[in-house]
Design a protein around this motif. Structure first.
Motif, PDB file in Angstrom:
ATOM      1  N   GLY A 161       0.815  -1.183   0.000  1.00 43.12           N
ATOM      2  CA  GLY A 161       0.000   0.000   0.000  1.00 43.12           C
ATOM      3  C   GLY A 161       0.858   1.245   0.000  1.00 43.12           C
ATOM      4  N   SER A 162       0.202   2.305  -0.251  1.00 42.83           N
ATOM      5  CA  SER A 162       0.884   3.588  -0.202  1.00 42.83           C
ATOM      6  C   SER A 162      -0.116   4.660   0.206  1.00 42.83           C
ATOM      7  N   LEU A 163       0.402   5.805   0.516  1.00 47.46           N
ATOM      8  CA  LEU A 163      -0.421   6.939   0.919  1.00 47.46           C
ATOM      9  C   LEU A 163      -0.373   8.007  -0.156  1.00 47.46           C
ATOM     10  N   PRO A 164      -1.413   8.818  -0.251  1.00 45.64           N
ATOM     11  CA  PRO A 164      -1.314   9.976  -1.139  1.00 45.64           C
ATOM     12  C   PRO A 164      -0.176  10.878  -0.651  1.00 45.64           C
ATOM     13  N   ASP A 206      14.166  10.928   0.514  1.00 46.50           N
ATOM     14  CA  ASP A 206      13.064  10.919  -0.462  1.00 46.50           C
ATOM     15  C   ASP A 206      12.578   9.505  -0.777  1.00 46.50           C
ATOM     16  N   TRP A 207      13.513   8.559  -0.952  1.00 45.61           N
ATOM     17  CA  TRP A 207      13.136   7.203  -1.337  1.00 45.61           C
ATOM     18  C   TRP A 207      12.364   6.477  -0.236  1.00 45.61           C
ATOM     19  N   ALA A 208      12.460   6.941   1.017  1.00 46.17           N
ATOM     20  CA  ALA A 208      11.832   6.252   2.140  1.00 46.17           C
ATOM     21  C   ALA A 208      10.592   6.956   2.681  1.00 46.17           C
ATOM     22  N   ARG A 209      10.290   8.140   2.196  1.00 42.54           N
ATOM     23  CA  ARG A 209       9.223   8.955   2.787  1.00 42.54           C
ATOM     24  C   ARG A 209       7.880   8.237   2.836  1.00 42.54           C
ATOM     25  N   ASP A 210       7.447   7.656   1.737  1.00 46.24           N
ATOM     26  CA  ASP A 210       6.142   7.000   1.692  1.00 46.24           C
ATOM     27  C   ASP A 210       6.097   5.794   2.635  1.00 46.24           C
ATOM     28  N   SER A 211       7.147   4.990   2.636  1.00 42.72           N
ATOM     29  CA  SER A 211       7.185   3.797   3.487  1.00 42.72           C
ATOM     30  C   SER A 211       7.211   4.157   4.967  1.00 42.72           C
ATOM     31  N   VAL A 212       7.999   5.149   5.320  1.00 47.57           N
ATOM     32  CA  VAL A 212       8.068   5.580   6.720  1.00 47.57           C
ATOM     33  C   VAL A 212       6.715   6.115   7.168  1.00 47.57           C
ATOM     34  N   THR A 228      -0.004   3.384  10.092  1.00 47.39           N
ATOM     35  CA  THR A 228      -0.614   2.095  10.435  1.00 47.39           C
ATOM     36  C   THR A 228      -0.150   1.584  11.800  1.00 47.39           C
ATOM     37  N   GLU A 229       0.665   2.375  12.465  1.00 50.30           N
ATOM     38  CA  GLU A 229       1.175   2.070  13.801  1.00 50.30           C
ATOM     39  C   GLU A 229       2.063   0.828  13.849  1.00 50.30           C
ATOM     40  N   LEU A 230       2.699   0.509  12.729  1.00 51.25           N
ATOM     41  CA  LEU A 230       3.721  -0.537  12.754  1.00 51.25           C
ATOM     42  C   LEU A 230       4.966  -0.008  13.444  1.00 51.25           C
ATOM     43  N   ALA A 231       5.245   1.255  13.249  1.00 48.96           N
ATOM     44  CA  ALA A 231       6.368   1.924  13.893  1.00 48.96           C
ATOM     45  C   ALA A 231       5.827   3.117  14.660  1.00 48.96           C
TER      46      ALA A 231
END
Length: 72
Positions: free
Chosen positions: A1-4, A23-29, A35-38
């Motif tokens: 999944g991803s976020l807008p 920049d490459w990690a922004r969406d994943s972080v 989702t409260e995984l981290a």
């Protein structure tokens, strides 16, 4: 999944060091935080330019396991 993109920026803006996420990690972080995984550290940071601590990895794995068990 991803976020807008706007949601990614909103999530990261809530952290005092959110602008330091590469920049490459922004969406994943942002997705892991949303989702409260981290979770942010006690001081409200995520220290994106530091190595991830073993305890943080264990927390992410535990949270993922809990979400799988709950069917979320």
């Amino acid at each position: 999944g991803s976020l807008p993109a706007s949601e990614t920026e909103r999530v990261l803006a809530g952290l005092s060091d959110g602008s330091q996420v590469s920049d490459w990690a922004r969406d994943s972080v942002a997705l892991c935080l949303k989702t409260e995984l981290a979770e942010p550290r006690a001081d409200g940071t995520i220290s994106p330019q530091e190595r991830v601590r073993r305890s943080e990895i264990a927390g992410i794995i535990y949270n993922l396991y809990q979400k799988m068990e709950d069917g979320r």
